[in-house]
Motif scaffolding. Structure first.
Motif, short mmCIF file in Angstrom:
data_model
loop_
_atom_site.label_atom_id
_atom_site.label_comp_id
_atom_site.label_asym_id
_atom_site.label_seq_id
_atom_site.Cartn_x
_atom_site.Cartn_y
_atom_site.Cartn_z
N ASN A 196 10.70 4.65 17.42
CA ASN A 196 9.73 3.86 18.15
C ASN A 196 9.05 2.80 17.26
N PRO A 197 9.85 1.95 16.64
CA PRO A 197 9.30 0.99 15.69
C PRO A 197 8.53 -0.14 16.37
N ASP A 198 7.64 -0.76 15.60
CA ASP A 198 6.92 -1.94 16.09
C ASP A 198 7.78 -3.19 15.97
N VAL A 199 8.63 -3.19 14.96
CA VAL A 199 9.45 -4.37 14.64
C VAL A 199 10.87 -3.90 14.38
N MET A 200 11.84 -4.69 14.82
CA MET A 200 13.24 -4.40 14.49
C MET A 200 13.79 -5.53 13.63
N LEU A 201 14.40 -5.17 12.52
CA LEU A 201 15.02 -6.14 11.62
C LEU A 201 16.54 -5.96 11.70
N PHE A 202 17.24 -7.05 11.82
CA PHE A 202 18.71 -7.00 11.90
C PHE A 202 19.29 -7.90 10.82
N ASP A 203 20.14 -7.34 9.97
CA ASP A 203 20.76 -8.15 8.93
C ASP A 203 22.24 -8.33 9.23
N GLU A 204 22.56 -9.46 9.82
CA GLU A 204 23.94 -9.79 10.20
C GLU A 204 24.65 -8.60 10.85
N PRO A 205 24.09 -8.11 11.96
CA PRO A 205 24.61 -6.87 12.55
C PRO A 205 26.03 -7.00 13.12
N THR A 206 26.51 -8.21 13.29
CA THR A 206 27.86 -8.36 13.87
C THR A 206 28.88 -8.92 12.89
N SER A 207 28.46 -9.17 11.66
CA SER A 207 29.37 -9.92 10.78
C SER A 207 30.53 -9.07 10.27
N ALA A 208 30.43 -7.74 10.37
CA ALA A 208 31.55 -6.90 9.93
C ALA A 208 32.43 -6.48 11.10
N LEU A 209 32.14 -7.01 12.29
CA LEU A 209 32.87 -6.57 13.49
C LEU A 209 34.05 -7.47 13.82
N ASP A 210 35.05 -6.87 14.44
CA ASP A 210 36.12 -7.68 15.01
C ASP A 210 35.50 -8.56 16.09
N PRO A 211 36.00 -9.78 16.24
CA PRO A 211 35.38 -10.74 17.17
C PRO A 211 35.17 -10.20 18.58
N GLU A 212 36.11 -9.39 19.06
CA GLU A 212 35.98 -8.94 20.45
C GLU A 212 34.87 -7.89 20.62
N LEU A 213 34.31 -7.41 19.52
CA LEU A 213 33.26 -6.39 19.60
C LEU A 213 31.86 -6.97 19.39
N VAL A 214 31.80 -8.26 19.08
CA VAL A 214 30.52 -8.89 18.76
C VAL A 214 29.58 -8.90 19.97
N ASP B 75 0.84 -1.19 0.00
CA ASP B 75 0.00 0.00 0.00
C ASP B 75 0.89 1.26 0.00
N LYS B 76 1.03 1.87 -1.17
CA LYS B 76 1.94 3.02 -1.33
C LYS B 76 1.64 4.15 -0.35
N ARG B 77 0.36 4.38 -0.08
CA ARG B 77 0.00 5.50 0.80
C ARG B 77 0.50 5.25 2.22
N ALA B 78 0.62 3.96 2.56
CA ALA B 78 1.02 3.63 3.93
C ALA B 78 2.52 3.46 4.07
N LEU B 79 3.26 3.62 2.96
CA LEU B 79 4.68 3.26 2.95
C LEU B 79 5.51 4.09 3.95
N ARG B 80 5.26 5.38 3.99
CA ARG B 80 5.99 6.24 4.90
C ARG B 80 5.78 5.80 6.35
N GLN B 81 4.51 5.58 6.67
CA GLN B 81 4.16 5.12 8.00
C GLN B 81 4.81 3.77 8.30
N LEU B 82 4.75 2.91 7.27
CA LEU B 82 5.31 1.58 7.43
C LEU B 82 6.80 1.62 7.74
N ARG B 83 7.52 2.44 6.98
CA ARG B 83 8.97 2.51 7.20
C ARG B 83 9.29 3.03 8.60
N GLN B 84 8.45 3.93 9.08
CA GLN B 84 8.65 4.44 10.44
C GLN B 84 8.45 3.34 11.48
N ASN B 85 7.58 2.39 11.12
CA ASN B 85 7.25 1.34 12.09
C ASN B 85 8.23 0.18 12.07
#
Ligand code: ADP
Ligand code: MG
Length: 243
Positions: A157-175, A71-81
């Motif tokens: 203040n999102p409803d959902v959080m998506l994480f895409d390999e958030p630690t894979s670019a980190l040095d091991p001691e920072l994971v 729903d294009k009209r809801a896209l802005r709202q959606l991205r905020q959520n």
């Protein structure tokens, strides 16, 4: 109103002739932590990008907190959520950490600056960056940058959080510092969908684990089921290689 925070129904995603998601379905109740695992190229990032409508889908539908993603009209709202944290740090380099976290609320949500500053300071304290609010991204370690990116996503203040390999670019001691912020967030009841190759974390963190390969869910279940008693040969082969 549906009782799921996130629904993907029979989603098909193609790049040209290449069908990258094949009738992919996923239902996430509010507060659930879902972990998506699978080999490189299996379509994990594409799943997240479709949820955020960074990629259009060819068939099926995606519903976030009752709103259809198409729903294009809801896209802005959606991205905020939807809060998203990527593998590579996605902070604005020319803004301080505080400005990075304030900018969404001020620019997109039109929240008064004084209020946004308070909100951002609170979030930065929560992710352990109270001392770094006036630093620039390049002055931070990778782990600190990822924690700032999490605070920035939370500021909307999102409803959902998506994480895409958030630690894979980190040095091991920072994971661990990043995974521990994610664990805190989970305890507060956030609905989270996490792509990770940190299998020990996936097992500990996930309420529900999906193993995907070549655009389909091969197997899903509780973390316990997937990690201790996988039913599919492809799941067993994958886990033997990475875990
Ligand atoms: P994963 O995150 O599991 O490693 P991706 O979702 O990034 O997998 O990619 C799944 C498949 O889609 C791969 O074969 C990849 O090459 C292809 N793909 C991803 N993005 C694009 C794109 N923008 N154009 C063409 N093919 C793409
Ligand atoms: Mg990926």
């Amino acid at each position: 109103m549906s009782h799921y925070m996130l629904e993907m129904h029979q989603v098909t995603k193609r790049f040209g002739d290449h069908e990258v998601l094949k009738q992919f379905s996923l239902l996430v109740p509010p507060g659930e932590k879902v972990v998506l695992i699978g080999p490189s190229g299996s379509g994990k990032s594409t799943v997240l990008r479709c949820i955020n409508h960074l990629e259009p889908i060819q068939d099926g539908n995606i519903i976030v907190n009752g709103h259809e993603v198409r729903d294009k009209r809801a896209l802005r709202q959606l991205r905020q959520n939807i809060g998203m944290v990527f593998q590579r740090f996605n902070l604005f380099p020319h803004k301080t950490v505080l400005e990075n976290v304030m900018s969404g609320p001020v620019i997109v949500k039109k929240i008064p600056v004084v209020e946004a500053r308070q909100l951002a300071l609170g979030l930065l304290d929560r992710v352990g960056l109270a001392e770094k609010v006036n630093s620039y991204p390049k002055e931070l370690s990778g782990g600190q940058q990822q924690r700032a990116a999490i605070a920035r996503a939370l500021a909307m203040n999102p409803d959902v959080m998506l994480f895409d390999e958030p630690t894979s670019a980190l040095d091991p001691e920072l994971v661990d510092e990043v995974l521990s912020v994610m664990t805190d967030l989970a305890k507060e009841g956030m609905t989270m969908l996490v792509v990770t190759h940190e299998m020990a974390f996936a097992r500990e963190f996930g309420d529900h684990v999906l193993f995907m390969d070549q655009g389909v869910v091969v197997e899903e279940g509780t973390a316990e089921q997937i990690f201790t008693a996988p039913q599919q040969q492809r799941t067993r082969d994958f886990l033997r290689r990475v875990y």
